[in-house]
Scaffold this motif. Structure first.
Motif, PDB file in Angstrom:
ATOM      1  N   PHE A 272      21.172 -10.572 -14.810  1.00 31.62           N
ATOM      2  CA  PHE A 272      21.205  -9.312 -15.553  1.00 31.62           C
ATOM      3  C   PHE A 272      22.652  -8.934 -15.883  1.00 31.62           C
ATOM      4  CE2 PHE A 272      21.556  -4.622 -15.317  1.00 31.62           C
ATOM      5  CZ  PHE A 272      20.765  -4.278 -16.402  1.00 31.62           C
ATOM      6  N   SER A 273      23.526  -9.021 -14.889  1.00 31.31           N
ATOM      7  CA  SER A 273      24.928  -8.663 -15.088  1.00 31.31           C
ATOM      8  C   SER A 273      25.619  -9.599 -16.071  1.00 31.31           C
ATOM      9  CB  SER A 273      25.676  -8.677 -13.754  1.00 31.31           C
ATOM     10  OG  SER A 273      25.126  -7.692 -12.907  1.00 31.31           O
ATOM     11  N   ILE A 274      25.298 -10.898 -16.008  1.00 29.24           N
ATOM     12  CA  ILE A 274      25.884 -11.864 -16.934  1.00 29.24           C
ATOM     13  C   ILE A 274      25.424 -11.569 -18.364  1.00 29.24           C
ATOM     14  CG2 ILE A 274      25.818 -14.293 -17.656  1.00 29.24           C
ATOM     15  CD1 ILE A 274      25.769 -14.987 -14.608  1.00 29.24           C
ATOM     16  N   ARG A 275      24.135 -11.286 -18.523  1.00 30.23           N
ATOM     17  CA  ARG A 275      23.583 -11.030 -19.861  1.00 30.23           C
ATOM     18  C   ARG A 275      24.172  -9.770 -20.491  1.00 30.23           C
ATOM     19  NH1 ARG A 275      22.735  -9.903 -24.234  1.00 30.23           N
ATOM     20  NH2 ARG A 275      20.827 -10.070 -25.444  1.00 30.23           N
TER      21      ARG A 275
ATOM     22  N   ALA B 201      16.634  -4.677 -22.828  1.00 36.87           N
ATOM     23  CA  ALA B 201      16.755  -5.375 -21.551  1.00 36.87           C
ATOM     24  C   ALA B 201      15.404  -5.915 -21.095  1.00 36.87           C
ATOM     25  CB  ALA B 201      17.347  -4.449 -20.491  1.00 36.87           C
ATOM     26  N   LEU B 202      14.336  -5.207 -21.412  1.00 41.39           N
ATOM     27  CA  LEU B 202      13.001  -5.682 -21.041  1.00 41.39           C
ATOM     28  C   LEU B 202      12.647  -6.944 -21.825  1.00 41.39           C
ATOM     29  CD1 LEU B 202      10.641  -5.097 -19.196  1.00 41.39           C
ATOM     30  CD2 LEU B 202       9.688  -3.612 -20.964  1.00 41.39           C
ATOM     31  N   ARG B 203      13.056  -7.003 -23.101  1.00 37.95           N
ATOM     32  CA  ARG B 203      12.836  -8.232 -23.895  1.00 37.95           C
ATOM     33  C   ARG B 203      13.582  -9.403 -23.257  1.00 37.95           C
ATOM     34  NH1 ARG B 203      13.061  -4.993 -28.253  1.00 37.95           N
ATOM     35  NH2 ARG B 203      15.242  -5.384 -28.716  1.00 37.95           N
ATOM     36  N   TRP B 204      14.833  -9.126 -22.794  1.00 39.70           N
ATOM     37  CA  TRP B 204      15.589 -10.176 -22.117  1.00 39.70           C
ATOM     38  C   TRP B 204      14.832 -10.626 -20.871  1.00 39.70           C
ATOM     39  CZ3 TRP B 204      17.277  -9.251 -17.089  1.00 39.70           C
ATOM     40  CH2 TRP B 204      17.944 -10.321 -16.491  1.00 39.70           C
ATOM     41  N   PHE B 205      14.372  -9.671 -20.070  1.00 41.06           N
ATOM     42  CA  PHE B 205      13.666  -9.990 -18.831  1.00 41.06           C
ATOM     43  C   PHE B 205      12.412 -10.812 -19.118  1.00 41.06           C
ATOM     44  CE2 PHE B 205      10.459  -9.204 -15.607  1.00 41.06           C
ATOM     45  CZ  PHE B 205      11.145  -9.515 -14.441  1.00 41.06           C
TER      46      PHE B 205
ATOM     47  N   ASP C 152       0.854  -1.188   0.000  1.00 44.53           N
ATOM     48  CA  ASP C 152       0.000   0.000   0.000  1.00 44.53           C
ATOM     49  C   ASP C 152       0.890   1.238   0.000  1.00 44.53           C
ATOM     50  OD1 ASP C 152      -2.205  -1.609   0.105  1.00 44.53           O
ATOM     51  OD2 ASP C 152      -2.471  -1.418   2.288  1.00 44.53           O
ATOM     52  N   ARG C 153       0.425   2.269  -0.649  1.00 45.89           N
ATOM     53  CA  ARG C 153       1.113   3.560  -0.727  1.00 45.89           C
ATOM     54  C   ARG C 153       2.488   3.499  -1.392  1.00 45.89           C
ATOM     55  NH1 ARG C 153       0.564   4.774   5.311  1.00 45.89           N
ATOM     56  NH2 ARG C 153      -1.564   4.138   5.592  1.00 45.89           N
ATOM     57  N   PHE C 154       2.777   2.436  -2.133  1.00 43.18           N
ATOM     58  CA  PHE C 154       4.055   2.375  -2.844  1.00 43.18           C
ATOM     59  C   PHE C 154       3.925   3.157  -4.147  1.00 43.18           C
ATOM     60  CE2 PHE C 154       6.773   0.557  -6.152  1.00 43.18           C
ATOM     61  CZ  PHE C 154       8.012   0.751  -5.573  1.00 43.18           C
ATOM     62  N   THR C 155       4.835   4.060  -4.333  1.00 45.08           N
ATOM     63  CA  THR C 155       4.888   4.819  -5.574  1.00 45.08           C
ATOM     64  C   THR C 155       6.204   4.482  -6.250  1.00 45.08           C
ATOM     65  OG1 THR C 155       3.681   6.620  -4.523  1.00 45.08           O
ATOM     66  CG2 THR C 155       4.813   7.132  -6.578  1.00 45.08           C
ATOM     67  N   ARG C 156       6.095   4.048  -7.495  1.00 41.64           N
ATOM     68  CA  ARG C 156       7.315   3.685  -8.223  1.00 41.64           C
ATOM     69  C   ARG C 156       8.155   4.934  -8.439  1.00 41.64           C
ATOM     70  NH1 ARG C 156       9.639   3.746 -13.026  1.00 41.64           N
ATOM     71  NH2 ARG C 156       7.943   4.772 -14.108  1.00 41.64           N
ATOM     72  N   PRO C 157       9.410   4.908  -7.980  1.00 45.01           N
ATOM     73  CA  PRO C 157      10.281   6.068  -8.185  1.00 45.01           C
ATOM     74  C   PRO C 157      10.655   6.205  -9.668  1.00 45.01           C
ATOM     75  CG  PRO C 157      11.291   4.448  -6.706  1.00 45.01           C
ATOM     76  CD  PRO C 157      10.034   3.857  -7.219  1.00 45.01           C
ATOM     77  N   PRO C 158      11.070   7.393 -10.077  1.00 49.58           N
ATOM     78  CA  PRO C 158      11.514   7.555 -11.466  1.00 49.58           C
ATOM     79  C   PRO C 158      12.906   6.933 -11.641  1.00 49.58           C
ATOM     80  CG  PRO C 158      11.760   9.612 -10.262  1.00 49.58           C
ATOM     81  CD  PRO C 158      11.092   8.637  -9.329  1.00 49.58           C
ATOM     82  N   PHE C 159      13.066   6.136 -12.676  1.00 49.81           N
ATOM     83  CA  PHE C 159      14.336   5.464 -12.931  1.00 49.81           C
ATOM     84  C   PHE C 159      14.963   5.968 -14.221  1.00 49.81           C
ATOM     85  CE2 PHE C 159      11.885   2.112 -10.700  1.00 49.81           C
ATOM     86  CZ  PHE C 159      12.702   1.959  -9.594  1.00 49.81           C
ATOM     87  N   ASN C 160      16.281   5.856 -14.290  1.00 52.71           N
ATOM     88  CA  ASN C 160      16.966   5.985 -15.569  1.00 52.71           C
ATOM     89  C   ASN C 160      16.839   4.608 -16.209  1.00 52.71           C
ATOM     90  OD1 ASN C 160      17.817   8.563 -14.990  1.00 52.71           O
ATOM     91  ND2 ASN C 160      19.787   7.900 -14.179  1.00 52.71           N
ATOM     92  N   PHE C 161      16.351   4.550 -17.426  1.00 53.84           N
ATOM     93  CA  PHE C 161      16.187   3.260 -18.085  1.00 53.84           C
ATOM     94  C   PHE C 161      17.539   2.713 -18.527  1.00 53.84           C
ATOM     95  CE2 PHE C 161      11.921   5.090 -18.930  1.00 53.84           C
ATOM     96  CZ  PHE C 161      11.210   4.153 -18.227  1.00 53.84           C
ATOM     97  N   TYR C 162      17.707   1.412 -18.343  1.00 52.50           N
ATOM     98  CA  TYR C 162      18.933   0.770 -18.805  1.00 52.50           C
ATOM     99  C   TYR C 162      18.842   0.623 -20.314  1.00 52.50           C
ATOM    100  CZ  TYR C 162      22.781  -2.350 -19.494  1.00 52.50           C
ATOM    101  OH  TYR C 162      23.955  -2.892 -19.939  1.00 52.50           O
ATOM    102  N   ASP C 163      19.786   1.248 -21.013  1.00 57.37           N
ATOM    103  CA  ASP C 163      19.724   1.304 -22.468  1.00 57.37           C
ATOM    104  C   ASP C 163      20.798   0.479 -23.171  1.00 57.37           C
ATOM    105  OD1 ASP C 163      21.962   2.724 -21.857  1.00 57.37           O
ATOM    106  OD2 ASP C 163      21.257   4.616 -22.682  1.00 57.37           O
TER     107      ASP C 163
END
Length: 181
Positions: free
Chosen positions: A74-77, A52-56, A3-14
Motif C-alpha cells: 500500500f505504501s509503495i503504491r 485505493a480500493l481498485r488497487w486493492f 463473533d461480535r466484531f463491529t467494523r469501526p468507522p474509518f476515514n477513507f483513504y482518498d
C-alpha cells in the motif's frame, strides 16, 4: 470475522493524504485486534476510497501473506501521496506581514512548525523572533532573553499579548475582540 466484531468507522483513504498517516490511523482504530493478522487484512479494504480500493482489488490472489506485507505494498503504491516533512530552514521564510496581528502570524508559524520533523526547538524559537518586525516589542524581548524552547516561546507570546491588551484597556481602548457594542 470474529463473533461480535463491529467494523469501526474509518476515514477513507482518498489519495490526498499521507498513506503512512492513514495506516497509523487504521492501526490505532483497530488497536484491539492488531494481534489478529488475518482480521487486519480483511478489514483494511473497508478503510479505502474508490481509487485505493481498485488497487486493492487488483492485487493477485495469494500475493499478500501478512498485514505488514499489505501495508508495505500500500505504501509503495501510494508513495507519491506521502507528506514530505519541511526542513527547519523553511521557518526562515515566515515573516509577520504589514498590518498582521501577532495571533495570525503565530498561527501561520505554528502550522509550518508542525510540518517539520526532528527536534529543532531552539532554531524554531529563534526563527519566530527573526520573522517579527525590527521595531516590534516582542522581538526586542526575545532578543534580550532568547527562549530555551517552544513551550517557553509560546508562554512569552501569550504574556506579550496579555500585556498589550492590558495597556490598551488602561488607555481606554479595548482590544478589538473584547469590545462591546
Amino acid at each position: 470475522m470474529p463473533d461480535r466484531f463491529t467494523r469501526p468507522p474509518f476515514n477513507f483513504y482518498d489519495k490526498k493524504t499521507d498513506p503512512v498517516e492513514h495506516v497509523s490511523h487504521y492501526i490505532q482504530i483497530m488497536s484491539l485486534h492488531t494481534h489478529n493478522d488475518a482480521l487486519m487484512c480483511k478489514v483494511f479494504p473497508s478503510s479505502l476510497g474508490p481509487t485505493a480500493l481498485r488497487w486493492f482489488n487488483g492485487l493477485r490472489k495469494g500475493s499478500i501473506c501478512s498485514f505488514s506485507e499489505l501495508i508495505q505494498e500500500f505504501s509503495i503504491r501510494f508513495v507519491t501521496c506521502s507528506r514530505v516533512p519541511q526542513p527547519v530552514d523553511a521557518l526562515l521564510s515566515i515573516k509577520m506581514r504589514a498590518g498582521e496581528t501577532l495571533r495570525s502570524y503565530a498561527s501561520r508559524y505554528w502550522e509550518l512548525y508542525n510540518e517539520i520533523d526532528g527536534n529543532n526547538e531552539r532554531v524554531a524559537a529563534s526563527t519566530f523572533r527573526i520573522g517579527l518586525p525590527k521595531n516590534f516589542g516582542l522581538r526586542e524581548s526575545l532578543t534580550k532573553k532568547p527562549p530555551e524552547g517552544m513551550r517557553q516561546l509560546m508562554r512569552r507570546i501569550e504574556e506579550y499579548k496579555r500585556l498589550k491588551d492590558d495597556r490598551l484597556q488602561s488607555k481606554g481602548k479595548a482590544p478589538m475582540m473584547n469590545r462591546t457594542r
